[in-house]
Design an enzyme around this catalytic site. Structure first.
Site, mmCIF file in Angstrom:
data_model
loop_
_atom_site.group_PDB
_atom_site.id
_atom_site.type_symbol
_atom_site.label_atom_id
_atom_site.label_comp_id
_atom_site.label_asym_id
_atom_site.label_seq_id
_atom_site.Cartn_x
_atom_site.Cartn_y
_atom_site.Cartn_z
ATOM 1 N N SER A 120 -0.874 1.630 -6.884
ATOM 2 C CA SER A 120 -0.340 2.525 -8.073
ATOM 3 C C SER A 120 0.895 2.125 -8.027
ATOM 4 O O SER A 120 1.871 0.724 -7.383
ATOM 5 C CB SER A 120 -0.727 3.777 -6.842
ATOM 6 O OG SER A 120 0.452 4.659 -7.515
ATOM 7 N N TYR A 150 0.677 8.529 0.610
ATOM 8 C CA TYR A 150 0.482 8.134 -0.678
ATOM 9 C C TYR A 150 0.875 6.662 -1.434
ATOM 10 O O TYR A 150 -0.032 6.141 -0.863
ATOM 11 C CB TYR A 150 -0.103 8.864 -2.035
ATOM 12 C CG TYR A 150 -0.227 8.253 -3.135
ATOM 13 C CD1 TYR A 150 -2.457 8.659 -3.126
ATOM 14 C CD2 TYR A 150 0.493 8.161 -4.224
ATOM 15 C CE1 TYR A 150 -2.464 7.559 -3.964
ATOM 16 C CE2 TYR A 150 -0.521 7.827 -5.679
ATOM 17 C CZ TYR A 150 -1.835 7.347 -5.401
ATOM 18 O OH TYR A 150 -2.835 6.669 -6.519
#
Length: 258
Positions: free
Chosen positions: A142, A155
């Site tokens: 990501s 995250y």
């Protein structure tokens, strides 16, 4: 580009929805037999049905990617019948919050899926690839792997781990014919985004969708098919000189958002 994956077998975790489903469809269209792993057996089956309706080849395999023994069993059963040429570690979950509103349970939950899940799949797959001196691994990282994003503590932690696991595996197995890369998407329009907006911003959903879209300098969210296209390239022989790399696909988020 000649992304011909005929006679290849690709295992995709989290292949029942979102980016994972698009990856499954794209790899099948390129000729691969796709092993669709997902905790949701119905979703995995629906992906398989769509692939088969488009004359592709696929099979569904219910699997809890966070459960080491379950992953080993599922992948060992697959390896009894066919070789796995490609592993796509796509399954992942999210959490919104900074450190203070991230509980220990939140942290553990994300670690189990986003970090341990990637480890589990690679640990079950790499020995067979190593024995054959051939294999491709793509991990879904990501933009949060490399830049600070507000309220994404847990995250970001997990996706940073995915990035460094990718580098480690690429280094350790380069002489075994295994290529390992990762992809770092920005915000992609998936059912997850729609559900997030419906749940948290029911009164100003369209306004928030527009705001989130414009957080990418290019002015929109990515599409799952665009991520799948990059995955297909990295799996193909055209990318045979690429390993140990992180590919941002983020509408300029990392480099232009300043």
């Amino acid at each position: 580009m000649n992304q011909n994956l005929t006679d290849k077998t690709a295992l995709v975790t989290g292949g029942g929805s979102g980016i994972g489903k698009s990856v499954c469809l794209r790899l099948a269209a390129a000729g691969a037999h796709v092993l669709v792993l997902d905790l949701d057996e119905q979703a995995a089956t629906e992906t398989v049905v769509q692939i088969q309706s488009e004359n592709g080849s696929a099979s569904a395999h219910p699997c809890n990617i966070a459960d080491h023994d379950n992953v080993q069993q599922v992948i060992n059963n697959i390896l009894h019948d066919r070789l796995i040429d490609i592993l796509i570690n796509n399954a992942g979950i999210a959490h919104v919050g900074n450190l203070e509103n991230t509980s220990e349970a939140d942290l553990d939950r994300l670690y189990q899926v986003n970090v341990k899940g990637v480890y589990n799949a690679m640990a079950a797959t790499i020995p067979a690839m190593k024995a054959r001196k051939s294999g491709v691994i793509i991990n879904m990282a990501s933009v949060a792997s490399s830049v600070g994003i507000a309220d994404r503590f847990a995250y970001s932690m997990t996706k940073g781990a995915v990035l460094t696991m990718t580098y480690s595996v690429a280094k350790d197995y380069i002489n075994d014919g295994i290529r390992c890369n990762c992809i770092a998407p920005g915000r992609v329009h998936t059912p997850f985004v729609d559900n997030f907006l419906d749940k948290n911003y029911p009164d100003n959903r369209d306004e928030m969708f527009d705001k989130l879209s414009k957080s990418q300098p290019i002015g929109r969210m990515g599409q799952a098919d665009e991520i799948a296209g990059l995955v297909a390239y990295l799996c193909s022989d055209e990318a045979s000189f690429i390993t140990g790399s992180n590919f941002p696909i983020d509408g300029g988020f990392v480099t232009l958002n300043n």
